[in-house]
Design an enzyme around this catalytic site. Structure first.
Site, PDB file in Angstrom:
ATOM      1  CG  ASP A   1      55.371  99.541  31.465  1.00  0.00           C
ATOM      2  OD1 ASP A   1      55.587  99.144  31.745  1.00  0.00           O
ATOM      3  OD2 ASP A   1      54.342 100.554  31.739  1.00  0.00           O
TER       4      ASP A   1
ATOM      5  CB  CYS B   1      67.728  89.419  43.967  1.00  0.00           C
ATOM      6  SG  CYS B   1      66.404  90.879  44.096  1.00  0.00           S
TER       7      CYS B   1
ATOM      8  CB  CYS C   1      63.650  95.026  35.129  1.00  0.00           C
ATOM      9  SG  CYS C   1      62.066  94.803  33.988  1.00  0.00           S
ATOM     10  CB  ALA C   2      68.857  97.045  32.064  1.00  0.00           C
TER      11      ALA C   2
ATOM     12  CG  ASP D   1      64.769 100.298  35.386  1.00  0.00           C
ATOM     13  OD1 ASP D   1      65.410  99.005  35.197  1.00  0.00           O
ATOM     14  OD2 ASP D   1      63.954 100.701  35.766  1.00  0.00           O
TER      15      ASP D   1
ATOM     16  CG  ASP E   1      67.295  91.273  37.431  1.00  0.00           C
ATOM     17  OD1 ASP E   1      67.426  89.910  37.830  1.00  0.00           O
ATOM     18  OD2 ASP E   1      68.337  91.642  37.639  1.00  0.00           O
TER      19      ASP E   1
ATOM     20  CG  ASN F   1      75.070  96.492  39.135  1.00  0.00           C
ATOM     21  OD1 ASN F   1      75.604  97.417  38.977  1.00  0.00           O
ATOM     22  ND2 ASN F   1      74.833  96.182  40.397  1.00  0.00           N
TER      23      ASN F   1
HETATM   24  C1  SAM Z   1      65.822  93.319  39.842  1.00  0.00           C
HETATM   25  S1  SAM Z   1      65.819  95.462  39.263  1.00  0.00           S
HETATM   26  C2  SAM Z   1      66.737  95.339  37.981  1.00  0.00           C
HETATM   27  C3  SAM Z   1      68.231  94.836  38.166  1.00  0.00           C
HETATM   28  C4  SAM Z   1      69.539  94.627  37.218  1.00  0.00           C
HETATM   29  N1  SAM Z   1      68.715  94.523  36.786  1.00  0.00           N
HETATM   30  C5  SAM Z   1      70.523  95.068  37.425  1.00  0.00           C
HETATM   31  O1  SAM Z   1      70.791  93.988  37.768  1.00  0.00           O
HETATM   32  O2  SAM Z   1      71.186  95.903  37.426  1.00  0.00           O
HETATM   33  C6  SAM Z   1      64.385  95.084  38.625  1.00  0.00           C
HETATM   34  C7  SAM Z   1      64.367  96.563  37.900  1.00  0.00           C
HETATM   35  O3  SAM Z   1      63.192  96.396  36.927  1.00  0.00           O
HETATM   36  C8  SAM Z   1      62.988  98.259  36.993  1.00  0.00           C
HETATM   37  N2  SAM Z   1      61.082  97.845  36.821  1.00  0.00           N
HETATM   38  C9  SAM Z   1      60.370  97.441  37.904  1.00  0.00           C
HETATM   39  N3  SAM Z   1      58.968  97.553  36.794  1.00  0.00           N
HETATM   40  C10 SAM Z   1      59.972  98.206  35.320  1.00  0.00           C
HETATM   41  C11 SAM Z   1      58.729  98.114  34.685  1.00  0.00           C
HETATM   42  N4  SAM Z   1      57.521  98.303  33.501  1.00  0.00           N
HETATM   43  N5  SAM Z   1      59.503  98.753  32.986  1.00  0.00           N
HETATM   44  C12 SAM Z   1      60.744  98.412  32.734  1.00  0.00           C
HETATM   45  N6  SAM Z   1      61.302  98.147  34.054  1.00  0.00           N
HETATM   46  C13 SAM Z   1      61.372  98.262  35.082  1.00  0.00           C
HETATM   47  C14 SAM Z   1      63.025  98.551  38.622  1.00  0.00           C
HETATM   48  O4  SAM Z   1      63.100  99.996  38.263  1.00  0.00           O
HETATM   49  C15 SAM Z   1      64.345  97.783  38.773  1.00  0.00           C
HETATM   50  O5  SAM Z   1      64.981  98.670  38.574  1.00  0.00           O
END
Ligand code: SAM
Length: 421
Positions: A262, A341, A211-212, A235, A291, A216
């Site tokens: 996904d 977080c 979940c990138a 993502d 994350d 960051n």
């Molecule tokens: C906490 S944020 C990630 C922040 C990132 N790791 C960073 O440090 O920049 C969670 C992320 O999960 C993604 N997300 C949510 N559901 C998802 C899925 N089923 N597959 C992939 N990504 C997903 C969201 O789009 C979001 O960008």
């Protein structure tokens, strides 16, 4: 373990972190004289006898402290109302961007000094001309850079800096990434930087960041590996993965490949390899970072939060699906880092307890370096397990004392596992 009262926790969450932290790009050379000179010019403007203290926790982590108490600015009585998100950003040392300005008196002039207030109720109408009667909080003082026509005239799409913040009420210095050459530094919360250290990315390792976006942590992993790991960043939408690519380009990183996919479906027995993107075959990665999407309740400061208990509870399901997939794609002997977080037990200690119960191949290992506090007691983890994870928050626990620096950041949680045969 000292029990934290709900009101105490609420107060902690309503205040900003006491430090600003930057991640320094290990692939570039950081010139600290830029910061030093800037702070010196700010101290002249504010009449301060010294600049705020700054230091490196590690070469890739710069900490900047608040101005001392001698630094004050008098209120002007010219109140500008901004939305809660904008007010929170000002408390963290940001300027005010035009879309956040809700109320501006008609008699303001350009470059005038104004007092910035956050709307704590969300009731202030955009374009308000008179005194706002709702609940508001003073968040800082700044110089006005835009007048009403640029903000509220018909057809205008307000953008850019509307108020140049001079001193936030938090006394954090107004220093942002734009001060430095592009891609050299990144404003990043301290526990997020710690999360990268726990991953400890090395050259040639095959790493999945599930979940990138916006990347960051991905970019941190790439930089730690000297741009020599093989990092796959996923993502869920192309718009979000575009951000990862943009950030990698900006930071001079070439070892990351990103995909919109996904991640709850990122493993397939039919897949022949990792090179064509997801889904990936089982046992493909040396390290996986999850994350997770979460309720985000660790963010500080929170001046207003409209999340309902139902919304908070809704993240558990996707977090479980993502963990299940992470376990599949991880190699035997590989490391999984799970982070959020947020401060809720169900998304943190509860999720670790669930994963250990559901996947006997997972073994909890110390999420080193252990800089945050231990996990909460009586939430599914025994004392030994609690001491292996880290929770960033206001709690005090004899199991592991925490340095103020880490206590005064945002609410965050990190756990690390290895996959046994
Ligand atoms: C906490 S944020 C990630 C922040 C990132 N790791 C960073 O440090 O920049 C969670 C992320 O999960 C993604 N997300 C949510 N559901 C998802 C899925 N089923 N597959 C992939 N990504 C997903 C969201 O789009 C979001 O960008």
């Amino acid at each position: 373990m000292e029990v934290i009262e709900c009101n105490e926790l609420k107060l902690w969450l309503s205040q900003p972190p006491k430090y600003t932290t930057f991640r320094i790009n290990a692939l570039k050379t950081f010139d600290k004289s830029i910061l030093e000179e800037f702070l010196k010019s700010q101290s002249k403007e504010l009449g301060a006898s010294q600049i705020p203290r700054y230091y490196f926790v590690r070469p890739d982590c710069l900490v900047l402290e608040q101005w001392s108490d001698e630094v004050t600015v008098e209120k002007t009585g010219m109140d500008v109302i901004v939305d809660a998100a904008c007010a929170a950003a000002v408390l963290r040392g940001a300027h005010v961007f035009a879309p956040g300005v809700l109320g501006l008196p008609v008699n303001c002039t350009l470059e005038e000094r104004v007092d910035i207030y956050g709307d704590l109720e969300g009731h202030c109408k955009r374009g308000l001309k008179i005194q706002y009667e709702g609940r508001k909080q003073y968040v800082g003082t700044g110089y006005l850079k835009m007048l009403r026509p640029q903000l509220y005239d018909k057809g205008v799409q307000p953008s850019g800096i509307a108020i140049h913040t001079v001193l936030p009420a938090s006394k954090l210095p107004v220093v942002n990434e734009t001060l430095f050459p592009k891609g050299e530094v990144l404003l990043q919360n301290l526990p997020s930087i710690v999360c990268g250290w726990v991953m400890d990315a090395k050259p040639n390792e095959i790493i999945l960041d599930m979940c990138a976006a916006p990347g960051n942590k991905t970019t941190h992993l790439a930089e730690m590996s000297k741009d020599q790991a093989i990092i796959i960043a996923v993502d869920k939408t192309p718009q979000r993965t575009a951000k990862i690519k943009e950030n990698c380009d900006l930071q001079g990183i070439s070892c990351v490949t990103s995909y919109a996919y996904d991640s709850t479906k990122c493993c397939s027995e039919e897949s022949t390899g990792i090179n064509n993107g997801p889904p990936f075959p089982p046992n493909s990665f040396d390290k996986v970072l999850l994350d997770a999407p979460c309720s985000g309740l660790g963010q500080r400061p929170q001046l207003m939060n409209k999340m309902t208990p139902k919304m908070v509870g809704s993240f558990k399901c996707i977090q479980r699906k993502l963990i299940a997939e992470a376990v599949k794609v991880l190699k035997v002997g590989g490391k999984l880092v799970y982070s959020t977080c947020t401060i809720t037990e169900s998304e943190n200690e509860g999720m670790v307890a669930w994963a250990l119960d559901k996947f006997p191949s997972l073994k909890l290992i110390p999420a080193e370096p252990l800089l945050g506090g231990p996990g909460l007691p009586n939430r599914g983890l025994n004392d030994e397990q609690r001491s292996l994870v880290q929770r960033f928050g206001p709690e005090i626990d004899d199991l592991r004392p925490v340095d103020t620096l880490y206590k005064e950041s945002i609410g965050f949680f990190i756990a690390a596992f290895i996959k046994l045969p």
